[in-house]
Design an enzyme around this catalytic site. Structure first.
Site, PDB file in Angstrom:
ATOM      1  N   ASP A 188     -16.156  -3.665  14.934  1.00  0.00           N
ATOM      2  CA  ASP A 188     -17.042  -3.599  13.770  1.00  0.00           C
ATOM      3  C   ASP A 188     -18.375  -4.238  14.144  1.00  0.00           C
ATOM      4  O   ASP A 188     -18.541  -5.457  14.096  1.00  0.00           O
ATOM      5  CB  ASP A 188     -16.420  -4.323  12.574  1.00  0.00           C
ATOM      6  CG  ASP A 188     -17.234  -4.119  11.298  1.00  0.00           C
ATOM      7  OD1 ASP A 188     -18.435  -3.787  11.395  1.00  0.00           O
ATOM      8  OD2 ASP A 188     -16.671  -4.293  10.207  1.00  0.00           O
ATOM      9  N   HIS A 193     -22.868  -9.126  10.079  1.00  0.00           N
ATOM     10  CA  HIS A 193     -21.992 -10.222  10.491  1.00  0.00           C
ATOM     11  C   HIS A 193     -22.556 -11.023  11.662  1.00  0.00           C
ATOM     12  O   HIS A 193     -21.877 -11.927  12.162  1.00  0.00           O
ATOM     13  CB  HIS A 193     -20.617  -9.665  10.855  1.00  0.00           C
ATOM     14  CG  HIS A 193     -20.029  -8.814   9.779  1.00  0.00           C
ATOM     15  ND1 HIS A 193     -19.670  -9.315   8.555  1.00  0.00           N
ATOM     16  CD2 HIS A 193     -19.769  -7.478   9.738  1.00  0.00           C
ATOM     17  CE1 HIS A 193     -19.189  -8.332   7.799  1.00  0.00           C
ATOM     18  NE2 HIS A 193     -19.249  -7.217   8.490  1.00  0.00           N
ATOM     19  N   ILE A 208     -22.231 -13.016   7.081  1.00  0.00           N
ATOM     20  CA  ILE A 208     -20.929 -13.278   6.476  1.00  0.00           C
ATOM     21  C   ILE A 208     -19.823 -12.840   7.436  1.00  0.00           C
ATOM     22  O   ILE A 208     -20.049 -12.039   8.350  1.00  0.00           O
ATOM     23  CB  ILE A 208     -20.762 -12.541   5.125  1.00  0.00           C
ATOM     24  CG1 ILE A 208     -20.836 -11.021   5.319  1.00  0.00           C
ATOM     25  CG2 ILE A 208     -21.817 -13.017   4.130  1.00  0.00           C
ATOM     26  CD1 ILE A 208     -20.560 -10.216   4.051  1.00  0.00           C
ATOM     27  N   GLY A 211     -14.608  -8.920   6.227  1.00  0.00           N
ATOM     28  CA  GLY A 211     -13.470  -8.988   5.314  1.00  0.00           C
ATOM     29  C   GLY A 211     -12.156  -8.772   6.034  1.00  0.00           C
ATOM     30  O   GLY A 211     -11.144  -9.420   5.738  1.00  0.00           O
TER      31      GLY A 211
END
Length: 285
Positions: A188, A193, A208, A211
């Site tokens: 990803d 991120h 962040i 998830g």
């Protein structure tokens, strides 16, 4: 309307060959924070190839996460603005334990489109099988803001009743400052991120955590705490992404043991237990 629900569901599935080996599994586990302490026998099951088992969350990144969630947005009948898209939830059903090394066919389709009024939810289903048969089924719930309201099926409710009583177990898992940088190597590459400037453009004070990294960390905590470290006992695992978490924060993972399942809630300790994962269940043998 940008989403034609009937056309999306009726579209032909897309298939791709994926493969992985022990290096991919080790990298995934390290991205979840495995290996602390480095010589702990329980951690060596995640970090040493001679003892390696595969945490079922690996199903979300096998083959570098291909076909991924974004692939569902290029299906016939789907034409949406990526800025309105959120990864709303994730589930995996295990048909048998994931091998350390494998080659398989991943077949993806839009299994359902739900009308939530102010938003639409696409369910992207990926079924993975190798020469010996089915391995796992992934469902990704893709939340698209501003695309509901056409009078379609609202879909099933995924909200669970809050567990009664005190948790069976509570653990805390620190998130390293560099954890998102390591986890993204599993496939990803979203700059949200890693790139502070991109994160600010997206409305966040800093990058962040993925998830699905929180998803994997939580499953590892459940396996280690409630399933005696036995990954083969996991039958299915689902969650709803309820909020963000930042590298450097701490996850508080509360578990309630029930017959054949563990219900879980995950919050961010440093932000007054702000919700991170909700409606989370690990079904097990």
């Amino acid at each position: 309307m940008p989403i034609d629900a009937a056309k999306a569901v009726a579209a032909e599935p897309r298939s791709a060959e994926i493969s992985w080996d022990h290096k991919d599994v080790l990298l995934y586990h390290l991205g979840l924070g495995a290996g602390i302490p480095a010589t702990g026998p329980d951690e060596l099951r995640y970090t040493l190839e001679s003892r390696l088992h595969v945490l079922p969350g690996f199903a979300t990144v096998a083959g570098a996460g291909s076909p991924g969630v974004i692939g569902g947005l290029s299906m016939p009948g789907v034409d949406v603005d990526l800025a309105r898209v959120l990864h709303g939830g994730q589930s995996v059903e295990l048909h048998r334990p994931i091998p350390v090394t494998g080659t398989a066919t991943a077949t993806s389709r839009i299994a359902a489109v739900y009308d939530k009024g102010k938003a639409a939810v696409l369910v992207m289903r990926t079924e993975v099988a190798d020469a010996e048969g089915p391995l796992w089924t992934n469902d990704a719930q893709i939340f698209v803001r501003g695309e509901g309201g056409w009078g379609g099926d609202r879909g099933p409710s995924t909200c669970l009743e809050p567990p009664a009583g005190e948790p069976t177990a509570v653990v805390e898992r620190p998130i390293r400052e560099d954890q998102a940088l390591l986890y993204r190597l599993s496939g990803d590459w979203n700059p949200l991120h890693a790139d502070p400037e991109f994160a600010k453009l997206a409305g966040f004070e800093r990058p962040i955590l993925h998830g699905l990294c929180t998803y994997g960390m939580t499953l590892k905590a459940v396996v280690d705490t409630r399933l005696a470290g036995d990954v083969t006992r996991v039958r299915s695992y689902r969650t709803r992404f309820a909020g963000i978490v930042f590298p450097g924060e701490t996850l508080r993972i509360r578990m309630w043991q029930r017959d054949g399942r563990v219900q879980v809630s995950v919050t961010a300790v440093e932000r007054d237990d702000a919700p991170v994962l909700a409606d989370t269940v690990v079904a097990h043998s």
